[in-house]
Every structure is written in C-alpha cells, then in structure tokens.
Design an enzyme around this catalytic site. Sequence first.
Site, PDB file in Angstrom:
ATOM      1  N   LYS A 111       0.820  -1.216   0.000  1.00 58.74           N
ATOM      2  CA  LYS A 111       0.000   0.000   0.000  1.00 58.74           C
ATOM      3  C   LYS A 111       0.853   1.265   0.000  1.00 58.74           C
ATOM      4  CE  LYS A 111      -4.408  -1.505   1.959  1.00 58.74           C
ATOM      5  NZ  LYS A 111      -5.387  -1.241   3.017  1.00 58.74           N
ATOM      6  N   LYS A 192     -10.996 -13.287 -10.141  1.00 56.26           N
ATOM      7  CA  LYS A 192     -11.906 -13.305  -8.995  1.00 56.26           C
ATOM      8  C   LYS A 192     -12.977 -12.214  -9.159  1.00 56.26           C
ATOM      9  CE  LYS A 192     -11.312 -12.114  -4.221  1.00 56.26           C
ATOM     10  NZ  LYS A 192     -10.501 -12.120  -3.012  1.00 56.26           N
ATOM     11  N   LYS A 195     -15.225  -6.294  -6.162  1.00 57.19           N
ATOM     12  CA  LYS A 195     -15.951  -5.029  -6.224  1.00 57.19           C
ATOM     13  C   LYS A 195     -15.144  -3.937  -6.906  1.00 57.19           C
ATOM     14  CE  LYS A 195     -14.921  -4.918  -1.358  1.00 57.19           C
ATOM     15  NZ  LYS A 195     -15.577  -5.449  -0.176  1.00 57.19           N
TER      16      LYS A 195
HETATM   17  P1  AMP Z   1     -12.582  -8.293  -0.155  1.00 57.51           P
HETATM   18  O1  AMP Z   1     -13.902  -7.816  -0.612  1.00 57.51           O
HETATM   19  O2  AMP Z   1     -11.675  -8.636  -1.282  1.00 57.51           O
HETATM   20  O3  AMP Z   1     -11.959  -7.430   0.910  1.00 57.51           O
HETATM   21  O4  AMP Z   1     -12.839  -9.689   0.577  1.00 57.51           O
HETATM   22  C1  AMP Z   1     -13.592  -9.848   1.751  1.00 57.51           C
HETATM   23  C2  AMP Z   1     -13.819 -11.332   1.988  1.00 57.51           C
HETATM   24  O5  AMP Z   1     -14.644 -11.875   0.965  1.00 57.51           O
HETATM   25  C3  AMP Z   1     -12.535 -12.167   1.993  1.00 57.51           C
HETATM   26  O6  AMP Z   1     -12.654 -13.173   2.982  1.00 57.51           O
HETATM   27  C4  AMP Z   1     -12.495 -12.775   0.608  1.00 57.51           C
HETATM   28  O7  AMP Z   1     -11.845 -14.012   0.602  1.00 57.51           O
HETATM   29  C5  AMP Z   1     -13.980 -12.945   0.288  1.00 57.51           C
HETATM   30  N1  AMP Z   1     -14.185 -12.782  -1.173  1.00 57.51           N
HETATM   31  C6  AMP Z   1     -14.083 -11.629  -1.880  1.00 57.51           C
HETATM   32  N2  AMP Z   1     -14.330 -11.834  -3.187  1.00 57.51           N
HETATM   33  C7  AMP Z   1     -14.589 -13.157  -3.322  1.00 57.51           C
HETATM   34  C8  AMP Z   1     -14.900 -14.009  -4.434  1.00 57.51           C
HETATM   35  N3  AMP Z   1     -15.016 -13.536  -5.673  1.00 57.51           N
HETATM   36  N4  AMP Z   1     -15.104 -15.319  -4.193  1.00 57.51           N
HETATM   37  C9  AMP Z   1     -14.997 -15.812  -2.945  1.00 57.51           C
HETATM   38  N5  AMP Z   1     -14.695 -15.080  -1.858  1.00 57.51           N
HETATM   39  C10 AMP Z   1     -14.491 -13.766  -2.030  1.00 57.51           C
END
Ligand code: AMP
Length: 326
Positions: A111, A192, A195
């Site tokens: 970061k 993946k 958002k």
């Molecule tokens: P993030 O939104 O990337 O900060 O992720 C928050 C949580 O959601 C983490 O535990 C990620 O592993 C899970 N997560 C985010 N995107 C995905 C996805 N496309 N598939 C599965 N788990 C996800």
Amino acid sequence: MEKILTGLQPTGSITLGNYIGSIRQVVEYQDKYDSYIFIADMHSITVPQDPKELKERIRSLVNIYLACGIDPNKNKIFIQSENEFHANISWLLECSTYYGELSRMTQFKDKSKKSQNFTSGLLTYPVLMAADILAYDVDYVPVGIDQKQHVELARDIAERFNKKYGETFKMPQPLIAKEGTKITDLQDPTKKMSKSAENKKGVIMLLDDLDVIRKKIMSAATDSEMLVKYDPENKPGISNLINIYISLTGKTIEEAEKEFEGCNYGTFKKQVADVVIEFVSGVQERYNALQNSNEVDKILDAGRDYTRPIAKAKFEDMRKKMGLGR
Ligand code: AMP
Ligand code: TRP
C-alpha cells in the site's frame, strides 16, 4: 464457548463473491462460537475517505450482514470508533512494537508503494488490529490469507507484552477458512469477482437491481461446447455458474450436472439467475426494512455497551502493569 472476532472494513459494496466466500462462514460461526463482529471504521481512515460516504457505508454494511443472516442475539455487533478503548490499547501496544516489524508487513509494503504521501496510520494499522483482537482474549480470528500476517504480529506483540509485564493477553489464532468457493468474474471467469473490477458487468453486487443481476447472468461468458459440466480449467465460465448455483441451493456438483444434462446454456443461465434472484431479493427485502428502521441503532448501542467495559478493563490492566497514571 470459544471466542471469535471478525473485523470488517466499511469499503465498497458487497458482492455475491463476498457472500459465498466469506459472509456465509461468519453466519455459520455464530452457532459455534461466542462471536464478536465489528466495523473497523478506524482502519478505513488509514487511506482517504469521504466522511459522508463513510458514515453511510458503515450503517449499510451492518444492515447487509444482518440481512444475510447475522443474528444480533448470537453476535456482539459494534463499531470500532464507538469503543475508544481500542485506540487506547493500540497506543500502549505500539510502544511494545518495533518500527522494523511494521515496515516489513506485506500489506504495508504494497500500500505504501502506491502513494508518496501515505499516512503513519497505514504503518501502525496492524497494531490497532492487534488491539481489536487482544482486548477480548479471543481464541480465533477468521481472516483471509492476506491478513494472516497481521494476526501473527498480534501474537508476537502479545507474547512480548506478557513477558515484560506479566500474563495479560490470551494468544489468538488465525482461522483461515478451508479454501472456500471462489466466485469468478462473469465476464472474465479467470479473475476473482471483485468489487473493484473496472467492468461491473461481471460483478454481482448484493444491492444491484434484480433486472440488472438477471442481465449480468444471462450475458455471462461461457464456451461453445454446450455442455453443463464442472471443469474449472477448460470451462471456467460454466464452472463458475455451477459454483454459484450449488452454493445457493446446497446441491452437489454431480446433482447440478445431472439436473442440467442436455440443457442449452440459455436455460441453464435462466435457472442460475432465478436462484440468485430469489436469494438476493430476500436479502434486499430485509436490508431495506432495516435501512428504514432504527433497529440497527439498538443493536449497535447494545454491542457498544457490552464491549466497552471489557476493553476498558483490559486497558486499565495494561496501564497499571506499565506504571502509567497515578
Ligand atoms: P474483499 O472484498 O476482497 O476485501 O474480501 C472480503 C472477503 O470476501 C474475503 O474473505 C475474501 O476471501 C472474500 N471474497 C471476496 N471476493 C470473493 C470471491 N469472488 N469469491 C470468494 N470469496 C471472495
Ligand atoms: N484488517 C482487516 C481487513 O482489512 C480488518 C480488521 C481490522 C480485522 N481489525 C481486525 C480483522 C481484527 C480481524 C480482526 O480485512
């Protein structure tokens, strides 16, 4: 009952990937553990935030979790900044943490590379996280792999403090969920679902309009084979839709493959869309009702009032041991 603590950053919208990969697990934990869930709003200001948007996102995030099945009777739900003892504890812990340790954290290195003018909060972020964890003597901290290093640092700091000032903190353990189902982008199923994706057509947000969700699923990238078969390597698009389908219905891959034997992709996608929309519409109904009520204020007041005395006692214990004050 063993204790578990989950911290959530109020950034961005929640995707179907977040639900399937993470929120679902948190919902399961509430029956197994004494669960603490808090919004890490003080962590989010280590990078610039718009105050008005931040406030809205905090309330919205709590309501999404509640709408997804987090039960306020089974969890202590609170906001980090409403419990000032986290920051107090954090300062005391900072003075038992080395600059070198913090500057070696992978997330800090990543970061801080992105901007010349990063805040010192970005560096000390893991100490505040250690305070969140150590204040409650938790047993487990469910985190994604990217946060494991921070939980390990919390253990190092706790051990150092315990050695120097006497037994004060319980040793927390990271709880890395078994490789959960990864949901991929509907337009580029090798990535993946995230958002932060530039093209939102491949990303299902839990608060998207239902029509938009249907369109996104109906236009998901697939292949030309016309065979509904689970094969993530060669058929990533179809496999992703199968993953979504089985995650929301509780069916197995084999059951889904059988069900859609001989189906064309249009029919298959329509079924997936129906299942997703049924799920999301339930979430949205509960979410909207919560957004229009003051239910969440009662829940957050109760969470704050429950957790403050616990964190305060830990702070007082530390203060005394360290020789601070009168
Ligand atoms: P993030 O939104 O990337 O900060 O992720 C928050 C949580 O959601 C983490 O535990 C990620 O592993 C899970 N997560 C985010 N995107 C995905 C996805 N496309 N598939 C599965 N788990 C996800
Ligand atoms: N740093 C975590 C994240 O970005 C959020 C968080 C803050 C947290 N404090 C915590 C997670 C304590 C677990 C325990 O996802």
